[in-house]
Design an enzyme around this catalytic site. Structure first.
Site, PDB file in Angstrom:
ATOM      1  N   ASP A 555       0.777  -1.190  -0.096  1.00  0.00           N
ATOM      2  CA  ASP A 555       0.035  -0.078  -0.015  1.00  0.00           C
ATOM      3  C   ASP A 555       0.792   1.246   0.011  1.00  0.00           C
ATOM      4  O   ASP A 555       1.933   1.142   0.456  1.00  0.00           O
ATOM      5  CB  ASP A 555      -0.906   0.150   1.352  1.00  0.00           C
ATOM      6  CG  ASP A 555      -2.069   0.542   0.896  1.00  0.00           C
ATOM      7  OD1 ASP A 555      -2.287   1.579   0.014  1.00  0.00           O
ATOM      8  OD2 ASP A 555      -3.288   0.209   1.802  1.00  0.00           O
ATOM      9  N   GLU A 558       3.371   5.088  -3.636  1.00  0.00           N
ATOM     10  CA  GLU A 558       3.705   6.192  -4.403  1.00  0.00           C
ATOM     11  C   GLU A 558       5.199   6.722  -4.644  1.00  0.00           C
ATOM     12  O   GLU A 558       5.621   7.046  -5.599  1.00  0.00           O
ATOM     13  CB  GLU A 558       2.623   7.301  -4.452  1.00  0.00           C
ATOM     14  CG  GLU A 558       0.935   6.930  -4.864  1.00  0.00           C
ATOM     15  CD  GLU A 558       0.451   6.036  -3.743  1.00  0.00           C
ATOM     16  OE1 GLU A 558      -0.492   5.354  -3.965  1.00  0.00           O
ATOM     17  OE2 GLU A 558       0.805   5.869  -2.572  1.00  0.00           O
ATOM     18  N   ASP A 632      -7.891   4.236  -3.417  1.00  0.00           N
ATOM     19  CA  ASP A 632      -9.044   4.849  -2.821  1.00  0.00           C
ATOM     20  C   ASP A 632     -10.241   5.570  -3.418  1.00  0.00           C
ATOM     21  O   ASP A 632     -10.307   6.698  -3.177  1.00  0.00           O
ATOM     22  CB  ASP A 632      -8.667   5.429  -1.391  1.00  0.00           C
ATOM     23  CG  ASP A 632      -7.492   4.742  -0.823  1.00  0.00           C
ATOM     24  OD1 ASP A 632      -7.444   3.222  -0.921  1.00  0.00           O
ATOM     25  OD2 ASP A 632      -6.724   5.253   0.002  1.00  0.00           O
TER      26      ASP A 632
END
Length: 950
Positions: A555, A558, A632
């Site tokens: 998760d 980035e 998300d």
């Protein structure tokens, strides 16, 4: 005296810039170097072309006199091509010729064009030269910002660039910023309908299209609602009461897009209960098409000249989204502008910016710009069709692995299972209800609250992690666990990284606290360091791997050190990297992080397939057995629709495994609060039904999100149509597993793309170039998601190269037409192309159960082939040729199905099996759920067979 003049002239020559005669070029072992006599430091001075294959040419350019030899993060090809090509000067061009392709380099301007051997242009750099450079220095390191521009004919279309959320499909004439963020995944690879691709080998923030950044509204003359110049009227109302104005002021910019600029909101306004309106007029200095970008959280509408140009959109307060629109405006004319905004939280974000017009010819060219690199580096990749272009991309960046078969089944997740009993109990309920499932997911925060990054379990909630994993395995399922590259500063793992200089320390220096409990200080490790990657895996191996966990959920890759920061601070938070400034290496973190786990696990057990799911991605990700999900996203119909084009474009970016949170992740409060029998509860169920139907036909099928819980029985009781429909599509996914797993095999052996734009298979039909809400799932099934509330029909375009059969009833529709088709609550329109051969297995509960006997549906109207692929499902023996294929071929004229002799073998292979063969044609429609006694049965023992279907 003469001697002194000679010495002086020689000295002057040495101190002068090197000027190479324009007619000269250098032939090197794998290509050419052309040196140019350029007077401007902003232009390319040295250009190198290298032959990778006959269809792939690498182009490197610099304003310096020498090409640097640098190691690429994204490429893996073993060698360049040393023979089988030629180079010569012809007039004002140096011509590099391979067996299929010619590349022309102008010795005057450096302009490049690529053609076939007959001279037909495939890709042409902007005439006069399309390369430009600008020096940049960051943190003491020098480099260049640069732009490459190519000509583009009017009928060209562009796809790829990763996954973005503005519901754009064909990027021709559009702009896209390429950076990584939650819900935004940037991959600098573009595919043209002209059967070529450009892979841009750069890791910094980049832009496709217009290289300029969007700027604030003060580029216009602004007038308030009373016509006074100087700004728009901003009206703040407390408690969403339209008659209770708390504050009215003029604002010349609407830039509340990050944690710094939101400080410019008026003091004393509680945004959690406010409504805001900006209204007035904008007056441009020039006429033309202005392109706007709206950055929003909460509920937002935009009106321009009294027309609704942005219908209501919503995002949760902490996770804003961007949406683009354009408008033709007239110079010196006042245009009405109104923005209605309902924030949906105490901290919320809003912004509206614009780009002034550029000439149409400029806007529609193919343009790529990057903020920082040592030199320009890209790959021209051609093929006879998009599949060959994407295959070329994988030749350069690495093959896609075959995912473990269980990964192709259904996954259940939620944010989050809080205890061991909860996750195991949920899985047991799936088994008790006989809802097929293969993977259940343990999301974040299973660790002690103060120990993020410890890779330990909080004992009161997870008393026996090994027992939990064993219980899940005993239920014939797998477990994936969330592992972040994030560490609280008090953990031993943080200290291990910090002692080596492998932590990003800005967040710690600034004492940034996250959102957990009172907030804790931590940061991310530097994945650009090879040794740091090894340590990251070692920590996972020591603490998590021995539990027998099956897959890793990476998760915030980035990396997202802190939400909603401005770009300069984002760079500060994730740098400097081991390789250099984060400005230069901004986009490739997820690739480096995936390498850490892939290499680590394969080093531990080379007989267990790696599986990674990451929230970000980059070119080359496919080689690390890694899938990406769309982050998300919101639970809105418009967000569901945006996933269709996002998923197609991501797949066309060369990475074949993509997925999304079925139902969306961030939930509107009206759904959280919805009572049984309410309109909001009805809409919530229908949204999940339509999303589940769509989700069953993307490469990976998974449900995830915030409350309300996403298990079928938590969405609706088992007597409800929503439950029954979602169960049907889950079961259908498993019935189609022989087809789906074959596509996984093709992804490795044939560089296949599972989720396919219509243009990949029907490019000659120009009508498909802009269709981004239908797609092919493999070459046989056309998927038509329903993305409007209460819609019971939808428009479908049927490509003209073939006829189409309804999957459910077998009814035929001729190609080359658009029709409004039925889309009842319980069915999503799906069509099978004529000539298809579709294998369907018996119903199973998970992929460990065999589907030996198959129904084979043959769709008349064209000849067709299908090659069934099978292997050992969970290991890497397929790399050692342990797999089998069975080729089915259909002759439509004779109505004969031929089954070839089986090729290959593997441990556990079914040596004998039964095939029931059904012919579907216009006179005998048949759906896959309809009983029929008209079929042929063959007992197949691996020998070739021929079956007449007359």
């Amino acid at each position: 005296m003469r001697k002194h003049k000679v010495v002086l002239l020689f000295f002057v020559f040495l101190t002068m810039p090197i000027v190479v005669l324009a007619a000269s070029f250098q032939k090197i072992s794998d290509g050419i170097i052309v040196s140019l006599n350029q007077s401007s430091s902003t232009k390319a001075r040295t250009i190198r072309l290298q032959v990778i294959t006959d269809n792939i040419i690498r182009v490197t350019a610099t304003p310096l006199t020498k090409i640097q030899e640098t190691k690429s993060l994204i490429t893996t090809y073993a060698d360049t091509k040393k023979t089988g090509w030629s180079a010569k000067q012809s007039g004002n061009f140096v011509v590099l010729t391979t067996a299929t392709t010619k590349a022309f380099v102008s010795i005057k301007t450096g302009e490049i064009r690529f053609t076939d051997l007959q001279g037909n242009i495939i890709l042409q750099e902007q005439r006069g030269g399309g390369k430009s450079f600008k020096p940049i220095e960051v943190e003491g390191k020098s480099g260049f910002s640069f732009r490459q521009v190519f000509e583009s004919p009017a009928d060209e279309a562009f796809y790829g660039l990763g996954q973005h959320q503005s519901d754009e499909f064909n990027y021709k004439g559009k702009n896209e910023e390429l950076f990584q963020y939650n819900t935004k995944v940037s991959i600098p690879f573009i595919v043209s309908n002209k059967n070529y691709g450009v892979l841009w080998d750069n890791y910094s923030m980049s832009r496709f299209g217009d290289p300029r950044p969007y700027t604030n509204l003060d580029q216009f003359k602004l007038y308030d609602k009373n016509g006074k110049e100087g700004g728009l009227t901003a009206t703040y109302r407390q408690n969403k009461n339209l008659n209770q104005v708390s504050l009215e002021r003029r604002e010349s910019v609407i830039d509340y897009e990050n944690i710094q600029t939101i400080k410019n909101f008026p003091k004393g306004i509680n945004l959690a209960n406010a409504s805001v309106t900006w209204e007035g007029e904008i007056q441009p200095k020039e006429s033309g098409v202005f392109r706007f970008i709206l950055y929003y959280a909460g509920y937002t509408k935009v009106y321009l000249d009294d027309s609704l140009v942005v219908a209501e959109r919503w995002r949760t307060a902490w996770n804003p989204n961007s949406y683009k629109f354009s408008a033709k405006l007239s110079a010196n004319k006042k245009h009405k502008l109104r923005i209605d905004w309902l924030p949906d939280g105490g901290v919320s974000y809003m912004g509206l910016k614009a780009l002034s017009p550029v000439p149409e010819a400029e806007q529609t060219r193919l343009s790529l710009w990057s903020e920082m690199g040592q030199q320009m580096d890209y790959y021209f990749i051609r093929g006879n069709n998009p599949d060959e272009v994407i295959s070329g991309y994988r030749q350069v960046t690495g093959k896609a692995s075959i995912m473990p078969k269980w990964a192709m089944g259904f996954w259940q997740s939620r944010e989050r299972y809080k205890t061991q009993a909860e996750i195991v109990g949920t899985l047991k309920e799936f088994r008790n209800r006989q809802i097929p499932i293969d993977n259940i997911v343990l999301d974040w925060n299973y660790w002690p609250e103060t120990e993020w990054g410890s890779h330990e379990f909080e004992k009161s909630r997870f008393p026996n992690p090994k027992g939990m994993v064993d219980s899940i395995h005993a239920l014939d399922a797998r477990i994936m666990i969330s592992v972040w590259p994030k560490f609280y500063h008090n953990t031993e793992h943080f200290k291990e990284f910090e002692s080596k200089g492998w932590m990003y320390m800005q967040a710690v220096k600034d004492s940034i606290r996250d959102w957990v409990g009172p907030g804790y200080v931590g940061s991310f490790y530097d994945a650009y360091s090879a040794d740091a990657r090894k340590l990251f895996w070692k920590q996972m191996k020591d603490h998590l791997y021995p539990l027998g966990l099956d897959a890793w959920w990476m998760d915030a890759s980035e990396p997202n050190v802190r939400d909603c920061t401005d770009m300069p601070y984002r760079k500060a938070l994730c740098g400097p990297t081991a390789l250099g400034p984060s400005t230069e290496y901004f986009n490739a973190y997820a690739l480096m992080n995936a390498e850490a786990i892939y290499d680590g696990q394969r080093g531990e057990d080379n007989n267990k397939r790696v599986f990674l799911l990451t929230r970000s991605g980059f070119s080359g990700l496919q080689r690390y057995s890694t899938a990406t999900w769309s982050g998300d996203i919101a639970t809105r119909w418009e967000d569901m629709k945006a996933q269709i084009s996002a998923g197609i474009n991501f797949s066309m970016s060369g990475v074949p495994y993509w997925t999304m949170d079925n139902g969306g992740f961030c939930v509107e409060r009206r759904y959280e609060m919805a009572k049984e029998g309410s309109a909001d509860r009805d809409e919530w169920r229908e949204l999940n039904v339509r999303w589940h139907q769509f989700g069953a036909f993307v490469p990976l099928f998974r449900t995830h999100g915030q409350f309300p819980y996403r298990e079928l029985w938590n969405i609706a009781p088992d007597t409800h149509p929503a439950y029954k429909t979602m169960l049907y599509y889950t079961q259908l996914r498993y019935r189609l597993m022989p087809y789906i797993y074959t596509m996984a095999g093709m992804g490795y052996f044939n560089d296949f793309t599972i989720m396919r734009a219509l243009m990949m298979d029907f490019a000659a039909d120009k009508n498909v170039l802009n269709i981004g809400d239908q797609y092919m799932f493999g070459k046989e099934l056309m998927i038509c998601p329903v993305y409007k509330y209460k819609a019971r029909t939808r428009d479908v375009y049927f490509p003209k190269q073939t006829g189409w059969y309804n999957l459910y009833d077998g009814k035929y529709t001729a190609g080359g037409q658009k029709q409004t088709v039925d889309a009842p609550y319980d069915r999503m329109p799906i069509y099978v192309a004529a000539g298809s051969i579709l294998p369907i297995g018996q119903q199973i509960q998970n992929t460990t159960q065999a589907q030996t006997d198959l129904k084979i549906y043959v769709y008349a109207g064209r000849n067709g082939t299908f090659t069934l692929y099978e292997d050992e499902n969970v290991n890497y023996n397929y790399e050692k040729n342990a797999y089998s294929t069975i080729e089915f071929s259909y002759n439509d004229k004779d109505k004969v199905l031929n089954i070839a002799a089986r090729k290959g073998s593997f441990k556990g292979m079914a040596k004998e099996r039964n095939f029931q063969i059904f012919l579907v044609d216009q006179t005998k429609p048949l759906g896959i759920d309809q009983p029929s006694k008209e079929f042929k049965t063959i007992h197949y023992d691996g020998s070739k067979a021929s079956i007449s279907l007359k």
